[in-house]
Design a protein around this motif. Structure first.
Motif, PDB file in Angstrom:
ATOM      1  N   LEU B   7      31.342  55.262  37.212  1.00 22.75           N
ATOM      2  CA  LEU B   7      30.450  55.285  38.375  1.00 22.75           C
ATOM      3  C   LEU B   7      30.575  54.024  39.229  1.00 22.75           C
ATOM      4  O   LEU B   7      30.897  52.946  38.720  1.00 22.75           O
ATOM      5  CB  LEU B   7      29.001  55.437  37.914  1.00 22.75           C
ATOM      6  N   GLU B   8      30.284  54.148  40.522  1.00 17.00           N
ATOM      7  CA  GLU B   8      30.263  53.006  41.428  1.00 17.00           C
ATOM      8  C   GLU B   8      28.900  52.310  41.273  1.00 17.00           C
ATOM      9  O   GLU B   8      27.857  52.958  41.426  1.00 17.00           O
ATOM     10  CB  GLU B   8      30.452  53.492  42.876  1.00 17.00           C
ATOM     11  N   PRO B   9      28.889  50.996  40.997  1.00 18.81           N
ATOM     12  CA  PRO B   9      27.607  50.300  40.884  1.00 18.81           C
ATOM     13  C   PRO B   9      26.754  50.486  42.140  1.00 18.81           C
ATOM     14  O   PRO B   9      27.278  50.565  43.257  1.00 18.81           O
ATOM     15  CB  PRO B   9      28.021  48.842  40.717  1.00 18.81           C
ATOM     16  N   GLY B  10      25.443  50.544  41.942  1.00 12.98           N
ATOM     17  CA  GLY B  10      24.532  50.702  43.063  1.00 12.98           C
ATOM     18  C   GLY B  10      24.429  52.131  43.557  1.00 12.98           C
ATOM     19  O   GLY B  10      23.776  52.392  44.548  1.00 12.98           O
ATOM     20  N   ALA B  11      25.079  53.059  42.860  1.00 15.84           N
ATOM     21  CA  ALA B  11      25.074  54.479  43.240  1.00 15.84           C
ATOM     22  C   ALA B  11      25.514  54.679  44.690  1.00 15.84           C
ATOM     23  O   ALA B  11      24.998  55.543  45.393  1.00 15.84           O
ATOM     24  CB  ALA B  11      23.702  55.113  42.994  1.00 15.84           C
ATOM     25  N   VAL B  12      26.475  53.830  45.137  1.00 14.93           N
ATOM     26  CA  VAL B  12      26.977  53.956  46.508  1.00 14.93           C
ATOM     27  C   VAL B  12      27.979  55.109  46.533  1.00 14.93           C
ATOM     28  O   VAL B  12      28.857  55.201  45.675  1.00 14.93           O
ATOM     29  CB  VAL B  12      27.672  52.655  46.965  1.00 14.93           C
ATOM     30  N   VAL B  13      27.820  55.991  47.512  1.00 19.96           N
ATOM     31  CA  VAL B  13      28.744  57.118  47.654  1.00 19.96           C
ATOM     32  C   VAL B  13      29.825  56.705  48.649  1.00 19.96           C
ATOM     33  O   VAL B  13      29.547  56.481  49.821  1.00 19.96           O
ATOM     34  CB  VAL B  13      28.004  58.380  48.157  1.00 19.96           C
ATOM     35  N   LEU B  14      31.046  56.557  48.150  1.00 24.98           N
ATOM     36  CA  LEU B  14      32.123  56.008  48.987  1.00 24.98           C
ATOM     37  C   LEU B  14      32.876  57.082  49.759  1.00 24.98           C
ATOM     38  O   LEU B  14      33.704  56.766  50.609  1.00 24.98           O
ATOM     39  CB  LEU B  14      33.089  55.202  48.114  1.00 24.98           C
ATOM     40  N   ALA B  16      33.020  59.906  52.473  1.00 24.36           N
ATOM     41  CA  ALA B  16      32.278  60.363  53.648  1.00 24.36           C
ATOM     42  C   ALA B  16      32.162  61.883  53.657  1.00 24.36           C
ATOM     43  O   ALA B  16      33.088  62.587  53.236  1.00 24.36           O
ATOM     44  CB  ALA B  16      32.969  59.880  54.919  1.00 24.36           C
ATOM     45  N   PHE B  22      26.830  69.767  48.759  1.00 23.06           N
ATOM     46  CA  PHE B  22      25.485  69.838  48.193  1.00 23.06           C
ATOM     47  C   PHE B  22      24.731  70.975  48.885  1.00 23.06           C
ATOM     48  O   PHE B  22      24.192  70.813  49.964  1.00 23.06           O
ATOM     49  CB  PHE B  22      24.788  68.495  48.388  1.00 23.06           C
TER      50      PHE B  22
END
Lengths: 394, 95
Positions: B7-14, B16, B22
Protein backbone atom coordinates in the motif's frame (compact mmCIF):
# COMPACT_ATOMS: atom_id res chain seq x y z
CA UNK A 1 28.65 29.11 16.21
CA UNK A 2 25.62 29.96 18.23
CA UNK A 3 24.60 33.02 20.15
CA UNK A 4 23.86 33.00 23.89
CA UNK A 5 20.57 34.73 24.71
CA UNK A 6 18.09 35.17 27.56
CA UNK A 7 14.64 34.40 26.12
CA UNK A 8 11.32 32.77 26.97
CA UNK A 9 10.48 29.29 25.72
CA UNK A 10 7.94 30.78 23.34
CA UNK A 11 10.46 33.22 21.88
CA UNK A 12 12.95 30.38 21.42
CA UNK A 13 10.42 28.20 19.61
CA UNK A 14 9.20 31.10 17.45
CA UNK A 15 12.79 31.65 16.36
CA UNK A 16 13.26 27.98 15.53
CA UNK A 17 10.16 28.23 13.33
CA UNK A 18 11.55 31.40 11.71
CA UNK A 19 14.82 29.63 10.95
CA UNK A 20 12.92 26.74 9.35
CA UNK A 21 11.13 29.25 7.08
CA UNK A 22 8.03 27.12 6.39
CA UNK A 23 5.85 27.60 3.31
CA UNK A 24 2.60 27.86 5.25
CA UNK A 25 1.61 28.63 8.85
CA UNK A 26 -2.06 28.27 9.74
CA UNK A 27 -2.79 29.49 13.20
CA UNK A 28 -5.27 30.32 15.89
CA UNK A 29 -4.04 31.89 19.13
CA UNK A 30 -4.55 30.30 22.55
CA UNK A 31 -2.87 30.90 25.90
CA UNK A 32 -0.04 30.04 26.54
CA UNK A 33 0.87 29.43 22.88
CA UNK A 34 -0.27 32.89 21.63
CA UNK A 35 3.17 34.40 22.05
CA UNK A 36 4.61 31.93 19.49
CA UNK A 37 2.17 32.72 16.69
CA UNK A 38 2.18 36.44 17.51
CA UNK A 39 5.94 36.53 17.14
CA UNK A 40 5.82 34.39 14.04
CA UNK A 41 3.19 36.70 12.51
CA UNK A 42 5.53 39.64 13.03
CA UNK A 43 8.32 37.70 11.29
CA UNK A 44 5.98 37.30 8.32
CA UNK A 45 4.93 40.98 8.43
CA UNK A 46 8.57 42.09 8.58
CA UNK A 47 9.59 39.89 5.68
CA UNK A 48 11.96 37.68 7.71
CA UNK A 49 10.27 34.56 6.33
CA UNK A 50 8.49 33.84 3.05
CA UNK A 51 5.69 31.96 4.85
CA UNK A 52 2.07 32.33 3.81
CA UNK A 53 0.13 33.02 6.99
CA UNK A 54 -3.45 31.76 7.37
CA UNK A 55 -5.43 33.27 10.24
CA UNK A 56 -7.97 30.49 10.75
CA UNK A 57 -11.28 30.91 12.58
CA UNK A 58 -10.66 28.01 14.97
CA UNK A 59 -8.06 25.36 15.74
CA UNK A 60 -10.12 22.81 13.86
CA UNK A 61 -9.77 25.03 10.81
CA UNK A 62 -6.11 25.76 11.53
CA UNK A 63 -5.30 22.04 11.44
CA UNK A 64 -7.56 21.50 8.43
CA UNK A 65 -5.73 24.23 6.51
CA UNK A 66 -2.40 22.77 7.60
CA UNK A 67 -3.46 19.38 6.23
CA UNK A 68 -4.54 20.93 2.92
CA UNK A 69 -1.32 22.89 2.58
CA UNK A 70 0.82 19.87 3.45
CA UNK A 71 -1.04 17.68 0.96
CA UNK A 72 -0.54 20.41 -1.64
CA UNK A 73 3.20 19.99 -1.08
CA UNK A 74 4.34 22.63 1.41
CA UNK A 75 6.35 22.67 4.62
CA UNK A 76 3.66 23.52 7.16
CA UNK A 77 3.55 24.59 10.80
CA UNK A 78 0.98 25.51 13.39
CA UNK A 79 1.05 25.66 17.20
CA UNK A 80 -1.49 25.21 19.96
CA UNK A 81 -2.31 24.39 23.58
CA UNK A 82 -4.96 22.58 25.61
CA UNK A 83 -8.52 23.33 24.40
CA UNK A 84 -7.10 24.36 21.05
CA UNK A 85 -5.66 20.94 20.43
CA UNK A 86 -8.82 19.35 21.82
CA UNK A 87 -10.73 21.16 19.09
CA UNK A 88 -8.24 19.89 16.47
CA UNK A 89 -8.90 16.33 17.56
CA UNK A 90 -10.34 14.66 14.47
CA UNK A 91 -7.93 16.51 12.21
CA UNK A 92 -4.91 15.28 14.21
CA UNK A 93 -5.78 11.73 13.19
CA UNK A 94 -6.22 12.80 9.58
CA UNK A 95 -2.81 14.54 9.48
CA UNK A 96 -1.07 11.38 10.69
CA UNK A 97 -3.24 8.99 8.66
CA UNK A 98 -2.30 10.91 5.50
CA UNK A 99 1.42 10.91 6.46
CA UNK A 100 1.69 14.70 6.36
CA UNK A 101 4.77 16.04 8.20
CA UNK A 102 3.15 19.05 9.90
CA UNK A 103 5.24 20.49 12.74
CA UNK A 104 3.33 21.70 15.78
CA UNK A 105 4.71 23.09 19.03
CA UNK A 106 2.28 22.16 21.81
CA UNK A 107 2.62 24.45 24.83
CA UNK A 108 1.25 22.10 27.46
CA UNK A 109 -1.73 23.43 29.39
CA UNK A 110 -4.43 21.86 31.56
CA UNK A 111 -7.77 20.95 30.03
CA UNK A 112 -11.12 22.36 31.21
CA UNK A 113 -13.23 22.00 33.36
CA UNK A 114 -12.59 23.82 35.62
CA UNK A 115 -11.01 26.38 33.30
CA UNK A 116 -7.27 26.73 33.84
CA UNK A 117 -4.56 28.23 31.65
CA UNK A 118 -1.48 26.82 33.39
CA UNK A 119 0.88 24.02 32.58
CA UNK A 120 0.15 20.34 32.88
CA UNK A 121 0.33 17.44 30.44
CA UNK A 122 -3.33 16.51 30.02
CA UNK A 123 -3.42 17.91 26.47
CA UNK A 124 -0.35 16.08 25.16
CA UNK A 125 -1.09 12.83 26.98
CA UNK A 126 -4.60 12.86 25.58
CA UNK A 127 -3.11 13.06 22.07
CA UNK A 128 -1.11 9.89 22.72
CA UNK A 129 -3.14 7.80 20.26
CA UNK A 130 -3.45 10.32 17.42
CA UNK A 131 -0.55 8.86 15.43
CA UNK A 132 1.66 11.94 15.92
CA UNK A 133 5.30 11.75 16.92
CA UNK A 134 5.76 13.45 20.31
CA UNK A 135 8.99 15.04 21.53
CA UNK A 136 8.93 16.49 25.07
CA UNK A 137 11.19 19.31 26.28
CA UNK A 138 12.49 20.26 29.73
CA UNK A 139 13.62 23.80 28.94
CA UNK A 140 13.58 26.59 26.36
CA UNK A 141 16.81 25.15 24.94
CA UNK A 142 15.31 21.69 24.53
CA UNK A 143 12.10 23.09 23.05
CA UNK A 144 14.17 25.08 20.53
CA UNK A 145 16.40 22.12 19.69
CA UNK A 146 13.46 19.71 19.45
CA UNK A 147 11.58 22.09 17.15
CA UNK A 148 14.53 22.21 14.75
CA UNK A 149 15.00 18.44 14.87
CA UNK A 150 11.24 17.88 14.44
CA UNK A 151 11.45 19.07 10.82
CA UNK A 152 14.13 16.52 10.02
CA UNK A 153 12.27 13.74 11.85
CA UNK A 154 8.82 14.40 10.44
CA UNK A 155 10.03 15.09 6.89
CA UNK A 156 12.26 11.99 6.75
CA UNK A 157 11.25 9.96 3.69
CA UNK A 158 11.07 6.74 5.73
CA UNK A 159 8.27 8.11 7.89
CA UNK A 160 6.61 11.41 6.78
CA UNK A 161 4.72 11.97 10.02
CA UNK A 162 3.43 15.01 11.89
CA UNK A 163 5.42 15.90 15.00
CA UNK A 164 4.33 17.76 18.12
CA UNK A 165 6.97 19.38 20.28
CA UNK A 166 5.79 19.68 23.88
CA UNK A 167 6.95 22.17 26.51
CA UNK A 168 5.41 23.26 29.80
CA UNK A 169 3.01 26.21 29.60
CA UNK A 170 4.20 29.29 31.52
CA UNK A 171 6.87 27.41 33.47
CA UNK A 172 8.95 27.25 30.27
CA UNK A 173 6.90 29.15 27.70
CA UNK A 174 6.87 32.42 29.66
CA UNK A 175 10.02 32.16 31.80
CA UNK A 176 13.22 33.75 30.61
CA UNK A 177 16.16 31.36 30.54
CA UNK A 178 19.70 31.35 29.24
CA UNK A 179 20.04 29.38 26.04
CA UNK A 180 21.93 29.20 22.78
CA UNK A 181 20.59 29.95 19.32
CA UNK A 182 22.19 28.35 16.29
CA UNK A 183 23.05 30.58 13.33
CA UNK A 184 20.26 30.99 10.77
CA UNK A 185 22.48 29.52 8.05
CA UNK A 186 23.39 26.49 10.16
CA UNK A 187 19.73 25.72 10.83
CA UNK A 188 18.81 26.22 7.19
CA UNK A 189 21.54 23.82 6.15
CA UNK A 190 20.62 21.30 8.87
CA UNK A 191 16.92 21.25 8.00
CA UNK A 192 17.49 21.49 4.26
CA UNK A 193 15.02 22.39 1.52
CA UNK A 194 11.57 20.86 1.75
CA UNK A 195 11.08 17.79 -0.43
CA UNK A 196 7.36 17.08 -0.91
CA UNK A 197 6.02 13.56 -1.34
CA UNK A 198 2.96 13.05 -3.57
CA UNK A 199 2.15 16.80 -3.74
CA UNK A 200 -1.31 17.64 -5.05
CA UNK A 201 0.10 20.68 -6.84
CA UNK A 202 2.12 18.40 -9.10
CA UNK A 203 -0.68 18.60 -11.64
CA UNK A 204 1.19 16.46 -14.17
CA UNK A 205 0.53 13.55 -11.78
CA UNK A 206 -3.07 13.81 -10.56
CA UNK A 207 -3.84 11.97 -7.32
CA UNK A 208 -6.38 11.75 -4.53
CA UNK A 209 -5.97 12.17 -0.76
CA UNK A 210 -8.56 10.93 1.72
CA UNK A 211 -10.33 8.02 0.01
CA UNK A 212 -13.02 5.91 1.63
CA UNK A 213 -11.43 2.64 2.78
CA UNK A 214 -13.78 0.11 4.34
CA UNK A 215 -13.46 -3.42 5.66
CA UNK A 216 -11.46 -4.52 2.64
CA UNK A 217 -8.30 -2.48 3.30
CA UNK A 218 -8.60 -0.24 6.41
CA UNK A 219 -6.96 -2.88 8.62
CA UNK A 220 -4.05 -3.11 6.17
CA UNK A 221 -3.56 0.69 6.13
CA UNK A 222 -3.43 0.74 9.95
CA UNK A 223 -0.88 -2.10 9.87
CA UNK A 224 1.22 0.08 7.55
CA UNK A 225 0.84 3.05 9.93
CA UNK A 226 2.06 0.84 12.79
CA UNK A 227 5.06 -0.17 10.66
CA UNK A 228 5.95 3.43 9.85
CA UNK A 229 5.70 4.43 13.53
CA UNK A 230 8.19 1.65 14.25
CA UNK A 231 10.79 3.40 12.07
CA UNK A 232 10.63 6.67 14.04
CA UNK A 233 13.01 5.64 16.83
CA UNK A 234 15.97 5.17 14.48
CA UNK A 235 15.22 8.37 12.62
CA UNK A 236 15.13 10.32 15.90
CA UNK A 237 18.48 8.83 16.96
CA UNK A 238 20.06 9.54 13.59
CA UNK A 239 18.80 13.15 13.50
CA UNK A 240 19.84 13.67 17.14
CA UNK A 241 23.38 12.45 16.38
CA UNK A 242 23.65 14.84 13.49
CA UNK A 243 22.28 17.64 15.66
CA UNK A 244 24.84 16.86 18.37
CA UNK A 245 27.63 17.30 15.83
CA UNK A 246 26.20 20.70 14.92
CA UNK A 247 25.33 22.03 18.36
CA UNK A 248 27.30 19.98 20.88
CA UNK A 249 24.03 19.11 22.62
CA UNK A 250 23.30 15.38 22.81
CA UNK A 251 19.81 13.94 22.83
CA UNK A 252 18.62 10.35 22.93
CA UNK A 253 15.22 8.71 23.18
CA UNK A 254 15.24 9.77 26.86
CA UNK A 255 17.69 11.26 29.31
CA UNK A 256 19.30 9.06 31.97
CA UNK A 257 20.49 11.04 34.97
CA UNK A 258 22.78 9.27 37.48
CA UNK A 259 20.82 6.11 36.68
CA UNK A 260 23.56 3.55 35.97
CA UNK A 261 24.42 2.75 39.61
CA UNK A 262 21.12 3.95 41.12
CA UNK A 263 18.82 1.89 43.33
CA UNK A 264 15.82 4.23 43.23
CA UNK A 265 14.66 6.63 40.54
CA UNK A 266 12.00 9.01 39.33
CA UNK A 267 10.56 8.91 35.83
CA UNK A 268 9.49 12.46 35.13
CA UNK A 269 8.84 14.63 32.06
CA UNK A 270 9.63 18.20 31.12
CA UNK A 271 10.39 21.09 33.48
CA UNK A 272 9.82 19.18 36.73
CA UNK A 273 12.72 16.91 35.74
CA UNK A 274 15.06 19.89 36.25
CA UNK A 275 13.85 20.42 39.81
CA UNK A 276 14.12 16.70 40.49
CA UNK A 277 17.72 16.46 39.24
CA UNK A 278 18.79 18.97 41.92
CA UNK A 279 17.16 16.78 44.57
CA UNK A 280 18.81 13.65 43.12
CA UNK A 281 22.17 15.43 43.53
CA UNK A 282 21.32 16.43 47.09
CA UNK A 283 20.39 12.86 48.07
CA UNK A 284 23.49 11.47 46.34
CA UNK A 285 25.46 13.80 48.63
CA UNK A 286 23.88 11.96 51.56
CA UNK A 287 24.83 8.55 50.16
CA UNK A 288 21.41 7.70 48.72
CA UNK A 289 21.70 6.08 45.29
CA UNK A 290 19.03 8.09 43.49
CA UNK A 291 18.63 8.63 39.75
CA UNK A 292 16.18 9.94 37.17
CA UNK A 293 14.86 9.05 33.73
CA UNK A 294 13.31 11.83 31.67
CA UNK A 295 11.42 10.59 28.59
CA UNK A 296 11.85 12.62 25.41
CA UNK A 297 10.28 10.54 22.63
CA UNK A 298 6.89 9.62 24.12
CA UNK A 299 5.30 8.50 20.84
CA UNK A 300 6.42 6.08 19.65
CA UNK A 301 7.44 4.96 23.15
CA UNK A 302 10.84 3.23 23.40
CA UNK A 303 9.68 0.38 25.63
CA UNK A 304 12.75 -1.86 25.26
CA UNK A 305 15.30 0.87 25.88
CA UNK A 306 13.41 2.26 28.88
CA UNK A 307 12.99 -1.26 30.25
CA UNK A 308 16.73 -1.84 29.96
CA UNK A 309 17.51 1.48 31.63
CA UNK A 310 15.27 0.82 34.65
CA UNK A 311 15.35 -2.93 35.21
CA UNK A 312 18.29 -2.92 37.67
CA UNK A 313 16.55 -0.52 40.06
CA UNK A 314 14.88 -1.54 43.32
CA UNK A 315 12.07 1.02 43.32
CA UNK A 316 10.83 3.58 40.80
CA UNK A 317 8.21 6.30 41.05
CA UNK A 318 6.56 7.36 37.80
CA UNK A 319 5.49 10.98 38.08
CA UNK A 320 2.48 12.05 36.02
CA UNK A 321 1.43 15.65 35.41
CA UNK A 322 -1.84 14.34 33.95
CA UNK A 323 -4.39 11.83 35.15
CA UNK A 324 -6.29 9.15 33.31
CA UNK A 325 -9.34 9.20 35.55
CA UNK A 326 -10.22 5.67 36.48
CA UNK A 327 -6.77 4.49 35.38
CA UNK A 328 -3.17 4.99 36.45
CA UNK A 329 -1.34 8.09 35.21
CA UNK A 330 -0.54 7.84 31.48
CA UNK A 331 3.25 7.68 31.94
CA UNK A 332 2.86 5.01 34.62
CA UNK A 333 0.97 2.81 32.17
CA UNK A 334 3.88 3.04 29.71
CA UNK A 335 6.55 2.35 32.29
CA UNK A 336 4.59 -0.57 33.74
CA UNK A 337 4.30 -2.05 30.25
CA UNK A 338 7.99 -1.49 29.57
CA UNK A 339 8.97 -3.19 32.85
CA UNK A 340 6.65 -6.15 32.40
CA UNK A 341 8.28 -6.88 29.03
CA UNK A 342 11.85 -6.19 30.21
CA UNK A 343 14.38 -8.97 29.60
CA UNK A 344 14.66 -11.57 32.31
CA UNK A 345 11.55 -10.44 34.13
CA UNK A 346 13.74 -8.45 36.54
CA UNK A 347 11.97 -5.26 37.58
CA UNK A 348 11.74 -2.62 40.28
CA UNK A 349 8.70 -1.99 42.44
CA UNK A 350 6.67 0.79 40.85
CA UNK A 351 4.56 3.54 42.29
CA UNK A 352 2.72 6.40 40.59
CA UNK A 353 2.31 9.97 41.83
CA UNK A 354 0.08 12.58 40.23
CA UNK A 355 1.58 16.04 40.70
CA UNK A 356 1.37 19.62 39.47
CA UNK A 357 -2.05 19.61 37.77
CA UNK A 358 -3.21 22.97 36.46
CA UNK A 359 0.23 24.49 37.02
CA UNK A 360 0.46 23.61 40.74
CA UNK A 361 4.12 24.18 41.68
CA UNK A 362 6.37 21.14 41.89
CA UNK A 363 8.98 21.97 44.54
CA UNK A 364 12.20 20.27 45.63
CA UNK A 365 10.46 19.03 48.79
CA UNK A 366 7.90 17.22 46.58
CA UNK A 367 10.66 15.34 44.78
CA UNK A 368 12.50 14.71 48.06
CA UNK A 369 9.37 13.27 49.71
CA UNK A 370 8.86 10.82 46.86
CA UNK A 371 12.50 9.75 46.71
CA UNK A 372 12.59 9.17 50.49
CA UNK A 373 9.45 7.02 50.17
CA UNK A 374 11.28 5.03 47.47
CA UNK A 375 14.22 4.49 49.86
CA UNK A 376 11.82 2.74 52.25
CA UNK A 377 10.14 0.72 49.48
CA UNK A 378 13.57 -0.37 48.23
CA UNK A 379 14.28 -1.70 51.74
CA UNK A 380 11.09 -3.75 51.62
CA UNK A 381 8.44 -1.42 53.04
CA UNK A 382 4.97 -2.15 51.65
CA UNK A 383 3.50 0.08 48.92
CA UNK A 384 0.63 1.97 50.58
CA UNK A 385 -1.12 3.07 47.40
CA UNK A 386 0.04 2.51 43.83
CA UNK A 387 -1.42 5.77 42.53
CA UNK A 388 -1.52 8.81 44.76
CA UNK A 389 -1.89 12.58 44.42
CA UNK A 390 0.94 14.60 45.95
CA UNK A 391 1.17 18.31 46.72
CA UNK A 392 -2.56 18.31 47.37
CA UNK A 393 -4.31 19.84 50.39
CA UNK A 394 -5.76 16.96 52.42
CA UNK B 1 -6.56 -7.77 -2.73
CA UNK B 2 -3.40 -5.92 -1.79
CA UNK B 3 -1.26 -6.80 1.22
CA UNK B 4 -0.35 -4.05 3.67
CA UNK B 5 3.21 -4.08 2.34
CA UNK B 6 1.93 -3.10 -1.10
CA UNK B 7 0.00 0.00 0.00
CA UNK B 8 0.96 3.65 -0.52
CA UNK B 9 1.48 5.37 2.86
CA UNK B 10 -1.19 7.92 3.72
CA UNK B 11 -3.75 6.06 1.58
CA UNK B 12 -2.86 8.37 -1.33
CA UNK B 13 -4.40 7.20 -4.60
CA UNK B 14 -1.75 7.75 -7.26
CA UNK B 15 -3.84 6.64 -10.21
CA UNK B 16 -5.92 9.38 -11.80
CA UNK B 17 -9.57 8.68 -12.68
CA UNK B 18 -9.73 5.40 -10.77
CA UNK B 19 -13.14 6.32 -9.33
CA UNK B 20 -14.63 5.16 -12.66
CA UNK B 21 -14.13 1.65 -11.25
CA UNK B 22 -16.15 2.48 -8.12
CA UNK B 23 -19.75 1.77 -9.06
CA UNK B 24 -22.28 3.33 -6.73
CA UNK B 25 -25.56 2.48 -8.47
CA UNK B 26 -26.52 -0.21 -5.99
CA UNK B 27 -27.10 2.46 -3.31
CA UNK B 28 -30.17 3.71 -5.17
CA UNK B 29 -33.76 3.51 -3.84
CA UNK B 30 -35.23 5.97 -6.39
CA UNK B 31 -34.18 6.13 -10.03
CA UNK B 32 -34.44 8.99 -12.51
CA UNK B 33 -36.40 8.33 -15.71
CA UNK B 34 -35.66 10.54 -18.73
CA UNK B 35 -38.68 11.81 -20.68
CA UNK B 36 -37.12 12.87 -24.03
CA UNK B 37 -40.20 14.71 -25.31
CA UNK B 38 -39.93 17.21 -22.42
CA UNK B 39 -36.13 17.65 -22.72
CA UNK B 40 -34.80 20.99 -24.04
CA UNK B 41 -31.14 19.80 -23.94
CA UNK B 42 -30.13 22.51 -21.45
CA UNK B 43 -27.72 19.99 -19.79
CA UNK B 44 -28.56 21.27 -16.31
CA UNK B 45 -28.83 17.60 -15.23
CA UNK B 46 -25.27 16.94 -16.43
CA UNK B 47 -24.02 20.07 -14.70
CA UNK B 48 -25.66 19.24 -11.36
CA UNK B 49 -25.07 15.48 -11.27
CA UNK B 50 -22.61 14.90 -8.39
CA UNK B 51 -21.37 11.71 -10.04
CA UNK B 52 -21.03 10.92 -13.76
CA UNK B 53 -24.45 9.38 -14.30
CA UNK B 54 -25.75 11.63 -17.10
CA UNK B 55 -24.71 10.22 -20.47
CA UNK B 56 -23.87 13.02 -22.90
CA UNK B 57 -23.05 12.10 -26.50
CA UNK B 58 -22.10 14.78 -29.05
CA UNK B 59 -23.21 17.47 -26.62
CA UNK B 60 -26.66 15.96 -26.05
CA UNK B 61 -28.28 14.29 -23.07
CA UNK B 62 -28.98 10.68 -24.06
CA UNK B 63 -30.05 9.03 -20.80
CA UNK B 64 -28.58 7.79 -17.52
CA UNK B 65 -25.70 5.50 -16.62
CA UNK B 66 -27.27 3.56 -13.77
CA UNK B 67 -23.89 2.10 -12.69
CA UNK B 68 -23.11 5.48 -11.10
CA UNK B 69 -26.54 7.02 -10.34
CA UNK B 70 -27.17 7.00 -6.56
CA UNK B 71 -30.73 8.25 -7.04
CA UNK B 72 -30.16 11.55 -5.26
CA UNK B 73 -32.75 13.34 -7.41
CA UNK B 74 -30.78 16.56 -7.94
CA UNK B 75 -31.17 16.25 -11.73
CA UNK B 76 -34.96 15.92 -11.47
CA UNK B 77 -35.20 18.89 -9.13
CA UNK B 78 -33.05 21.15 -11.35
CA UNK B 79 -34.64 20.05 -14.65
CA UNK B 80 -36.60 23.04 -16.06
CA UNK B 81 -38.50 20.76 -18.48
CA UNK B 82 -40.76 22.09 -21.18
CA UNK B 83 -43.98 24.04 -20.56
CA UNK B 84 -44.10 22.98 -16.92
CA UNK B 85 -43.48 19.29 -17.65
CA UNK B 86 -40.28 17.78 -16.26
CA UNK B 87 -37.93 15.84 -18.52
CA UNK B 88 -36.64 13.87 -15.53
CA UNK B 89 -38.92 12.18 -13.04
CA UNK B 90 -37.96 10.08 -10.01
CA UNK B 91 -39.58 6.69 -9.59
CA UNK B 92 -39.15 4.05 -6.87
CA UNK B 93 -36.46 1.52 -7.76
CA UNK B 94 -37.99 -1.74 -8.96
CA UNK B 95 -41.16 -0.16 -10.28
Amino acid sequence: MGKIVAVTGNEAVANALRQADPDVCSLYPITPQTDIVQRFSSFVANGLVKTELINAESEHSAMSAAIGAAAAGGRVITATSSQGMALMWEMLHIASGMNLPIIMPLVNRALSAPLNIHGDHSDGMGARDTGWVQLWSESAQEAYDNTIMAFRVGEHMDIRLPVMVCMDGFIVSHSIARMEYLEDGEVKKFIGPYVPKNPLLDIEHPKSFGPLILTDLYHEYKRLQHEIMGRVKNVVLQVSDEFARLSGRKYGLFESYRLEDAEIALVILNSAAGTSKDVVDELRGKGIKAGLLKPRLFRPFPYEEVGQALKHLKAVCVMDRADSFGGYGPMFMEISSAMYQADGGQRPRLINKIYGLGGRDFMPHDARGVLLELVEIAKGAPVRTVKEYIGVRE
Amino acid sequence: MKKWTELEPGAVVLEAGSSARFKTGSWRTFKPRWVPENCIQCLMCWLYCPDMAVKVVDGKMTGFDYDYCKGCGVCARECPGKQGKKAIVMEPEGK
